[in-house]
Design an enzyme around this catalytic site. Structure first.
Site, PDB file in Angstrom:
ATOM      1  N   LYS A  76      15.594 -13.639   5.992  1.00 47.34           N
ATOM      2  CA  LYS A  76      16.183 -12.613   6.878  1.00 47.34           C
ATOM      3  C   LYS A  76      15.171 -11.505   7.138  1.00 47.34           C
ATOM      4  O   LYS A  76      14.428 -11.110   6.230  1.00 47.34           O
ATOM      5  CB  LYS A  76      17.454 -12.057   6.221  1.00 47.34           C
ATOM      6  CG  LYS A  76      18.290 -11.159   7.127  1.00 47.34           C
ATOM      7  CD  LYS A  76      19.566 -10.710   6.406  1.00 47.34           C
ATOM      8  CE  LYS A  76      20.408  -9.753   7.234  1.00 47.34           C
ATOM      9  NZ  LYS A  76      21.612  -9.303   6.506  1.00 47.34           N
TER      10      LYS A  76
ATOM     11  N   SER B 201      25.863  -9.602   9.010  1.00 46.20           N
ATOM     12  CA  SER B 201      24.614  -9.425   9.725  1.00 46.20           C
ATOM     13  C   SER B 201      23.594 -10.550   9.512  1.00 46.20           C
ATOM     14  O   SER B 201      22.628 -10.642  10.255  1.00 46.20           O
ATOM     15  CB  SER B 201      23.976  -8.104   9.317  1.00 46.20           C
ATOM     16  OG  SER B 201      23.625  -8.131   7.940  1.00 46.20           O
TER      17      SER B 201
ATOM     18  N   SER C 162      27.881  -9.506   4.556  1.00 44.28           N
ATOM     19  CA  SER C 162      26.874  -9.985   5.510  1.00 44.28           C
ATOM     20  C   SER C 162      26.254 -11.342   5.203  1.00 44.28           C
ATOM     21  O   SER C 162      25.546 -11.893   6.045  1.00 44.28           O
ATOM     22  CB  SER C 162      25.757  -8.948   5.670  1.00 44.28           C
ATOM     23  OG  SER C 162      26.162  -7.931   6.557  1.00 44.28           O
TER      24      SER C 162
END
Lengths: 478, 476
Positions: B72, B147, B171
């Site tokens: 990420k 996210s 997330s």
């Protein structure tokens, strides 16, 4: 005596002498090339995290113990949020709600009296970087650069109670505080390098009043003298305002050294909201009792203890003892010399006299050498005055006192027969002056002494000459 | 993954071939998925070549040496830009690796690239990425969740075998649920946060996203462990588990909190989760109805604390040292313009909210109050785990919603309804697929354990996964 009394409290920032920074492992060395002691942590790069330097905590505790503070076994870190280019994370890691140290006090002599100023708290925090302006000040500069070498150096903030009643007392207190922190080795406390900084809160109130007046905070106090002068100025300013029935505004003022005045920086309404909240990246500090005890046991003798001991143990006056308390290197010299040569009165006179000038210029000689000099003066091998010359020579050559005396043939002449002969010569050569002496011009006595010393190249024992000459002249009088 | 590792070990396939395969897949799928912000083709191939060389020497760094991964883009990678999905850090290249990245490299995992996310991980749909919105591989008109939407979508579509995500309020788990993959939010302190760009430091954790429970457990074992650079890292952080060797823990008590099955939960999600629960019962678990009443406050509490911490954590993006700078004649204007242009609207909204709740006149009513509620939630969760071993709930109230469907921030915030509690309390929570709805969209089930009980979480998830696949219900 005016009709107002002054109330002063101080906030003192002290840079701790740890080798590495508070929250990372960068060096704290002073004067390195700009931005050479930086890493992702003290630059606040994304993703970096702080780690508390245990040494900084230890130094904070040391300072707290030396200032008789309560040491909190539980303390916590908070974020103080504000934007400024020298603040890498745009928040400062500090301790707001749970400081490292609670109430304490400093005892010190002010105007000859033992006086106490209370400490409210001491907390740990990190230092910001340093702005370097291209012009004279931030508003006059085309651009400014930031040096982050200083960012993240550990600080303690010491907050006193509003306990101080005079500008001079504030200075004396701060000097004592500096001395204590220097004794325990947590800071070099150099105001000119910024390792000791002081802001002052000051208010006036009618004598006898129990309520506090409106306080004004003064910043930019860069020396002990500036602290005293700024407070003196502020007393006069506030007194003038109050006498004209005016109101003191709660504000922050800055001291201007050149004009000798304070100027308003911002009013209370403009005071920033720092939005303190607990620092989530650091767990609370939990200190073990035994660890605190160990630090307590390792504390050296503190200035006030030493003052009292020097007066008691060596019979020094308050003035003399203060000298040695203020200059620990001279105290070391005193005590180590006294261990070899026990006449402390004599050591004190010498160390506070010619020796102090020489040592400040060139550094100390060894206590053993000093004792060697004092011994031969004491044994009248050389005179006091000769001793001073020998001392200069010792500093210049590093040779022992006796060696110099022998090399230069300085041994004092105390042999009465020999001196009697010289005195006879001097009196014979100055018959008319002897007459004048006898008829009452007694001040000529010094002249005769001088002549004897000259003839003996200064080696005559002055005390013996004194006695013999008196006898010789008196005998002529009859 | 075990199979892939075996093939690598036997020399049947090279790391270079595997990495090239995934790079091809990325080239093929990225046009429609947008899972990556940066694909580090050269870096990944170089690492693969190095891995192959190690294998040839018979010195692999780990059984997983050569199997690539996606990371990420709010986790720092040395020399590879780390944008956090923000214009502010569009060209920011970190000078250091995050602790987890160092661990991945030490195990020999080539990094394929950096995955897309909501700006600074603020969001539940990955629509708030400053660069492009990620699409759900199961239905391109839908969001992948967020996210960590890029990581979940990349794993789901086969652009990466596994990935790292981060989880502050859900997330990892919510996108895992929406994309039909497995994701774990570990116990707070179990995975080092060093190098994770902070959103809310008291809630953030890095965790694995994988195609199945076994892979997630392997990836978790690679990144879990104490780290002296993270003061909140725990000394009991290391993790080792051989799932296949562990029988189902019969008699295990599974708490089913009624509050998680109330209003707002879609009936299809409820059905799938209830079905999974009965499978677990059949395996020998005991279902215990429990109550977690404080969960109703979890979202508000989470939002208040997360916004407060974020307003401070993101203050450093001021244009002085790195990242975007908008020039101005004085520093305050530079700060304002830089932050005005560098941040997107959701980030600004949360910064303003956080600044407000921390301001002197509102601190007590909001931030302090939220901390008090957090304590109450902690106490309730602690009590629950005195009674049961695990708690099982749906991961999300619904399956993936449509791109653009949630126009209102408040609606978006409700996506974390079932997940925020684990962040507030620091407990581990895993999301795994437990079926599909009538539109063929994945449904996620959440397993929460007590602090540092990831082993139990994984064990039960593993047996449930088997059972749902129609695998044998009996075990030794």
């Amino acid at each position: 005596m005016g009709k107002y009394e002054t109330v002063i409290g101080l906030e003192i920032h002290v840079a701790l002498l740890t080798k590495s920074k508070f929250l990372c492992t960068c060096s704290t060395e002073f004067g390195a090339p700009p931005n050479s002691h930086c890493c992702p942590i003290c630059l606040g790069l994304p993703g970096s995290l702080p780690i508390v330097n245990e040494k900084a905590v230890e130094y904070g505790v040391r300072a707290g113990l030396a200032l008789n503070c309560q040491i909190n076994s539980y303390s916590k870190f908070d974020r103080k949020n504000y934007f400024y280019p020298d603040l890498p994370k745009a928040y400062q890691i500090t301790q707001e709600a749970f400081p490292l140290c609670g109430p304490g006090y400093v005892d010190y002599y002010y105007n000859g009296e033992l006086t106490r100023t209370k400490i409210n708290r001491i907390h740990l925090e990190e230092e910001a970087g340093k702005l370097v302006h291209s012009g004279e000040s931030i508003v006059h500069s085309e651009y400014s650069l930031v040096d982050y070498n200083r960012a993240g150096i550990p600080l303690i903030e010491i907050v006193t109670a509003p306990d101080i009643s005079h500008p001079e007392q504030a200075r004396v207190f701060l000097e004592q505080l500096r001395l204590i922190l220097d004794y325990v080795g947590v800071s070099d406390c150099k105001m000119e390098e910024g390792s000791l900084r002081c802001d002052a809160n000051i208010s006036l109130r009618p004598v006898g009043s129990q309520t506090m007046g409106t306080k004004v905070e003064i910043k930019n106090l860069n020396s002990f003298r500036a602290l005293e002068r700024a407070l003196e100025y502020e007393v006069r300013r506030q007194e003038a305002v109050l006498k004209q029935q005016g109101q003191i505004g709660q504000e922050t003022r800055t001291w201007d050294e050149r004009s000798g005045k304070t100027f308003s920086m911002r009013s209370k309404a403009d005071a920033p909201d720092y939005r303190y909240f607990p620092e989530p990246d650091l767990p609370p500090l939990e200190l073990k009792k035994a660890w605190i005890e160990d630090i307590k046991d390792s504390l050296p003798e503190l200035p006030l203890e030493r003052l009292h001991r020097l007066m008691e143990q060596y019979g020094l006056s308050h003035y003399e003892a203060s000298f040695f308390v203020n200059y620990p290197d001279f105290n070391e010299m005193l005590e180590e010399t006294a261990a070899i040569f026990p006449n402390v009165k004599m050591i004190t006179n010498w160390l506070m006299g010619d020796y102090s000038r020489l040592a400040r210029e060139q550094g100390h000689i060894s206590p053993k050498m000093m004792a060697g000099l004092l011994e031969i003066v004491d044994q009248e091998i050389i005179s006091n005055n000769q001793g001073k010359d020998v001392l200069e020579e010792m500093f210049a050559t590093g040779k022992a006192a006796l060696t110099i005396v022998d090399e230069q043939g300085l041994r004092m002449v105390s042999d009465e027969d020999a001196l009697q002969r010289v005195i006879g010569e001097v009196l014979a050569e100055n018959e008319s002056l002897v007459e004048r002496f006898i008829s009452g011009e007694t001040r000529l006595f010094g002249f005769f002494i001088g002549q004897v010393m000259r003839k003996t190249q200064g080696k005559a024992n002055p005390e013996v000459v004194n006695e013999l000459l008196k006898t010789a002249l008196n005998s002529r009088r009859i | 993954m075990r199979k892939l590792a075996q093939l690598l070990q036997q020399g049947e396939v090279s790391s270079t071939e595997i990495v090239q395969n995934y790079l091809d897949r990325i080239a093929q799928e990225e046009g429609r998925i947008n899972a990556f912000i940066t694909v580090d083709k050269e870096g990944a191939l170089a690492e693969a070549a190095a891995s192959d060389a190690r294998r040839k020497q018979g010195e692999p760094l780990s059984p997983w040496d050569g199997i690539p991964i996606a990371v990420k883009d709010n986790i720092c990678t040395l020399g590879v830009r780390t944008t956090c999905g923000s214009r502010m850090l569009e060209n920011y290249v970190p000078p250091f690796d995050a602790a987890v990245v160092t661990l991945l490299k030490r195990a020999g995992l080539p990094i394929l690239g950096k995955t897309n996310l909501d700006e600074f991980a603020m969001g539940s749909s990955t629509e708030y990425s400053a660069f492009k919105a990620v699409r759900n591989p199961h239905d391109e008109s839908r969001v992948p969740g967020g996210s960590s939407g890029g990581s979940a979508a990349a794993v789901a579509v086969g652009e990466a075998p596994w990935a790292l995500g981060t989880d502050t309020g859900g997330s990892i788990r919510q996108p895992a649920a929406f994309c039909g993959v497995v994701g774990l939010k570990p116990t707070y302190g179990r995975v080092s946060r060093y190098g994770l760009v902070a959103l809310a430091p008291s809630l953030d954790q890095i965790g694995p996203i994988a195609r199945n429970v076994g892979d997630a457990a392997v990836l978790f074992s690679l990144i879990a462990g104490p780290d002296s650079r993270d003061a909140t890292s725990s000394s009991q952080a290391s993790f080792r588990l051989q799932l296949e060797d562990e029988p189902f823990p019969k008699g295990l008590k599974i708490g089913v909190p009624e509050e998680y099955f109330g209003e707002g939960l879609s009936s299809e999600v409820r059905q799938a989760v209830e079905n999974a629960l009965s499978q677990l019962e059949a395996l020998g678990a005991v279902l215990v109805p429990i109550s977690l009443e404080t969960n109703v406050y979890a979202i508000d509490t989470y939002l208040t604390i997360a916004a407060a911490e974020a307003s401070s954590s993101l203050a450093r993006y001021d244009g002085v040292r790195y990242g975007m700078r908008v020039e101005a004649h004085d520093t305050n204007t530079m700060f304002e313009k830089t932050r005005g242009r560098g941040f997107g609207s959701e980030v600004k909204r949360r910064i303003m909210l956080g600044t407000y709740v921390l301001s002197a006149s509102h601190y007590e009513a909001y931030y302090e109050q939220a901390q008090r509620v957090r304590t109450l939630i902690n106490q309730e969760v602690q009590r629950a785990f005195e009674e049961v071993d695990l708690v099982i709930t749906p991961t999300t109230p619904t399956t993936a919603f449509r791109i653009g469907e949630k126009r209102n921030s408040l609606e978006m915030y409700l996506s974390d309804l079932y997940t925020a509690m684990a962040n507030l309390t620091g407990i581990p929570a895993l999301s795994m697929p437990c079926g599909l709805d009538s539109q063929g969209l994945p449904i996620g089930l959440q397993i929460m354990g007590s602090h540092f009980q990831e082993n139990v979480v994984f064990q039960v998830a593993y047996w449930l996964e088997n059972a749902l696949k129609g695998g044998s219900l009996s075990n030794g």
